[in-house]
Design a protein around this motif. Structure first.
Motif, PDB file in Angstrom:
ATOM      1  N   MET A 108       0.816  -1.212   0.000  1.00 35.75           N
ATOM      2  CA  MET A 108       0.000   0.000   0.000  1.00 35.75           C
ATOM      3  C   MET A 108       0.850   1.262   0.000  1.00 35.75           C
ATOM      4  N   GLN A 109       2.113   1.158   0.396  1.00 38.33           N
ATOM      5  CA  GLN A 109       2.992   2.312   0.454  1.00 38.33           C
ATOM      6  C   GLN A 109       3.584   2.681  -0.899  1.00 38.33           C
ATOM      7  N   LEU A 110       3.436   1.813  -1.896  1.00 35.18           N
ATOM      8  CA  LEU A 110       4.060   2.048  -3.190  1.00 35.18           C
ATOM      9  C   LEU A 110       3.562   3.345  -3.808  1.00 35.18           C
ATOM     10  N   PHE A 111       4.498   4.202  -4.199  1.00 38.01           N
ATOM     11  CA  PHE A 111       4.252   5.487  -4.865  1.00 38.01           C
ATOM     12  C   PHE A 111       3.471   6.483  -4.003  1.00 38.01           C
ATOM     13  N   VAL A 145      13.330   2.539  -1.931  1.00 37.10           N
ATOM     14  CA  VAL A 145      12.700   3.708  -1.338  1.00 37.10           C
ATOM     15  C   VAL A 145      13.622   4.902  -1.555  1.00 37.10           C
ATOM     16  N   LEU A 146      13.034   6.001  -2.039  1.00 36.24           N
ATOM     17  CA  LEU A 146      13.770   7.240  -2.263  1.00 36.24           C
ATOM     18  C   LEU A 146      13.319   8.235  -1.205  1.00 36.24           C
ATOM     19  N   MET A 147      14.269   8.715  -0.399  1.00 32.81           N
ATOM     20  CA  MET A 147      13.946   9.603   0.712  1.00 32.81           C
ATOM     21  C   MET A 147      14.551  10.983   0.487  1.00 32.81           C
ATOM     22  N   PHE A 148      13.781  12.014   0.828  1.00 38.67           N
ATOM     23  CA  PHE A 148      14.200  13.391   0.619  1.00 38.67           C
ATOM     24  C   PHE A 148      14.218  14.186   1.917  1.00 38.67           C
ATOM     25  N   LEU A 149      15.176  15.089   2.023  1.00 39.59           N
ATOM     26  CA  LEU A 149      15.179  16.139   3.032  1.00 39.59           C
ATOM     27  C   LEU A 149      14.866  17.455   2.339  1.00 39.59           C
TER      28      LEU A 149
END
Length: 248
Positions: A108-111, A145-149
């Motif tokens: 469910m977390q996809l995109f 997973v791509l994580m942003f600050l």
């Protein structure tokens, strides 16, 4: 410029970190696509991640293999320009959070953009918000997973986050990001696949031991290895993973 305060941030405390700074000089979707096409021809990952990061208005990126976070160390990190100390602080929280999620929750977390706070022990870069945004996507059997600050007070755009989620998956897929690691770490042995097949058929460890002619403890060791490699916690989740990836 399409600037919408992200509705997913429910509390005033969340909203306080994402208002007050307008996004300026961001590239258009067409410009980003042109950039990624050009970069993909070079086979270089980092410039593409930087282009995606700049498009969404973020200051830092971290790309990780979410299907490998159960392993010790930081081997699940594919590429990052986050401060190293911050990555090591985040790793424990990231591993713990992913391990607690069910297979359905992971799907469910996809995109879907997800927001969380950095651990209290972690120091955010100067000017950066303590909240970070993560986008999860699949490349074949690999889950990344791509994580942003973001700068403190930055106004986020849902549309740009959706664009980045889709284009990050396309770009990483084109480069086969993490493919070598997938072959080494994910591949199940013949015995592990046999055990996975039989648990999918509803057999118990004792029954599988009888069928394969090996001990019950050995069967349990194989099944534990399957769950470790597939980042699942239960036999049911391992079966769901196997079905979704055409392993049985």
């Amino acid at each position: 410029m399409d600037m919408h305060i992200l509705q997913a941030l429910k509390s005033d405390a969340h909203k306080a970190n994402f208002v007050g700074i307008a996004a300026i000089n961001l590239s258009s979707r067409d410009e980003l696509i042109a950039q990624l096409c050009e970069i993909s021809n070079t086979g270089r990952l980092q410039p593409g991640l930087r282009a995606l990061t700049d498009y969404v208005g973020a200051s830092h990126y971290l790309l990780a293999r979410a299907d490998l976070v159960q392993e010790a160390g930081l081997d699940f990190v594919v590429s990052s320009d986050w401060p190293f100390d911050l990555v090591t602080n985040l790793a424990h929280a990231f591993v713990g959070g992913f391990a607690r999620a069910t297979e359905l929750e992971k799907c469910m977390q996809l995109f879907k953009p997800h927001f969380a706070l950095l651990p209290d022990t972690a120091d955010a870069p100067d000017g950066a918000s303590r909240q970070f945004c993560s986008l999860m996507f699949n490349i074949g059997r690999s889950r990344l997973v791509l994580m942003f600050l973001f700068d403190d007070g930055f106004i986020l755009s849902q549309e740009r986050l959706r664009d980045v989620g889709l284009l990050a998956a396309y770009f990483a897929s084109f480069l086969q990001c993490g493919a070598t690691k997938t072959d080494r770490d994910f591949e199940l042995t013949d015995r592990e696949l046999e055990c996975l097949f039989w648990i999918a058929e509803g057999k118990t460890s004792d029954e599988i031991a009888m069928i394969l002619g090996i001990s019950r403890n050995t069967i349990n060791n194989y099944i534990t290895s399957v769950m470790r490699k597939t980042a699942t916690k239960t036999r049911s989740e391992a079966i769901a993973f196997a079905v979704r990836n055409n392993l049985v």
